[in-house]
Write a protein that holds these residues in place. Structure first.
Motif: not given
Length: 372
Positions: A242, A257, A259, A318, A356-361, A364
């Protein structure tokens, strides 16, 4: 010297959106392989933002490169669209990650060349010359086509050739790149291959500047030695997906940061306790911490000995409501950090459960370090 019969490895690294630069890249690669024993590898620069329908493009199956692999080749051709008289943002961001290669002198003497594609043709020569600045800072040997092939192209149509590097007028009439533009690209690739062969034959020669005055002047990295002792190989620092940077230095502090990415995929994704076992979550936590250290090494200019101390780790997990073993999972990261950095790895810590966490990781980690 290197064996005369060794394969010459040349990377053709490009960034494109509509495919014009990719066509030029293929012709550069074809020119490279006209030299006996030379092998060209086509790769793309990772994108800051995903390209819509990239999988359907002709270049959709070309793999992305990582910054550290640049050191593995005998020569590199860089290709980009012209953006406001400069390289593309994706290419600029990729090369901005090469600090570790620079401080380790990994690209010094390696031959490099630049080719570009411009819609109107405006600024293409300035763009190539500005591209050269980065290559020169790395100490690379710049290869340009000069006037080779200029007398052989069709002068009745606009052509994008320059003495600094092949280019295409992607907005001009007719098929683009034109036959003439592709012809010069092939000649440029062949010239790069010849330079790469010379580099390969001499790259094992010791430079006078690198000969230590005394044996004691050779610095052995304490942290690298510790990693080797622990049989740990840090991964390539994950590229952003991003509009952000993988680290930020403020004063002497580094903020990171990460993941649980491994080779571009999330390691053990899903909810801990239902989709992911605690042992898998520990492995994901370990991978996340290794990603943090890979980015930290990049932030420290390739030298982890510059890390004065770890300040803070915050682990996000998560987990379903009511889960209470966050600290047990986070111990995997804390213990590994201290194992590698010793006393400098001791840190304050927080652990947080997330819905929840980014990209289903499943993990993090947010980390703060202080540099010397």
């Amino acid at each position: 010297m290197t064996d005369h019969n060794s394969e010459i490895k040349v990377l053709v690294l490009f960034n494109t959106e509509s495919g014009g630069t990719y066509k030029m890249a293929k012709e550069i690669a074809a020119g490279v392989e006209k030299l006996s024993g030379a092998k060209a590898t086509l790769k793309q620069v990772p994108r800051i933002k995903p390209l819509e329908n990239e999988a359907r493009q002709a270049f959709g199956n070309i793999p992305y490169a990582n910054i550290n692999e640049l050191a593995e080749y005998d020569g590199i051709a860089f290709g980009s669209a012209v953006h406001f008289g400069n390289m593309s943002a994706d290419m600029r961001y990729f090369l901005d990650q090469s600090v570790g290669l620079w401080t380790a002198h990994k690209l010094e003497g390696k031959p490099a060349t630049v080719f570009m594609s411009a819609g109107s043709g405006a600024g293409r020569e300035g763009a190539i010359l500005s591209f050269w600045n980065t290559l020169a800072v790395h100490g690379m040997t710049i290869v340009s086509p000069g006037i080779m092939g200029a007398s052989e192209i069709d002068r009745s149509i606009p052509q994008g050739n320059t003495v600094f590097g092949a280019s295409s007028l992607s907005g001009a009439t007719g098929d683009r790149p034109s036959k003439g533009e592709l012809h010069i690209a092939a000649l440029q690739g062949y010239a790069l291959a010849k330079a790469a062969k010379g580099y390969q034959l001499t790259k094992t020669e010791t430079s006078p500047a690198t000969v230590p005055l005394t044996p004691s002047s050779q610095k052995v990295s304490r942290i690298e030695a510790r990693l080797k002792e622990l049989n740990i190989v840090l991964p390539a620092a994950p590229a952003p997906v991003g509009n952000y940077t993988p680290f930020r230095i403020s004063g002497k502090q580094v903020f990171i940061n990460q993941i649980a990415l491994k080779a571009g995929k999330v390691e053990h994704p899903g909810i801990i306790g239902t989709e992911v076992t605690e042992e898998q979550a520990k492995l994901a936590t370990r991978q996340t911490l290794l990603n943090v250290l890979a980015v930290l090494k990049q932030a420290a200019g390739g030298d982890l000995d510059r890390v004065k101390q770890a300040v803070q780790l915050t682990g996000f997990f998560y987990t379903p409501a009511g889960y209470t073993k966050h600290a047990v999972l986070m111990n995997e990261a804390s213990n590994l950090l201290v194992e590698i950095l010793g006393g400098s790895g001791m840190h304050t810590r927080a652990t947080v459960g997330a819905s929840s966490l980014p990209m289903n990781s499943s993990v993090e980690i947010q980390a703060i370090f202080e540099l010397e």
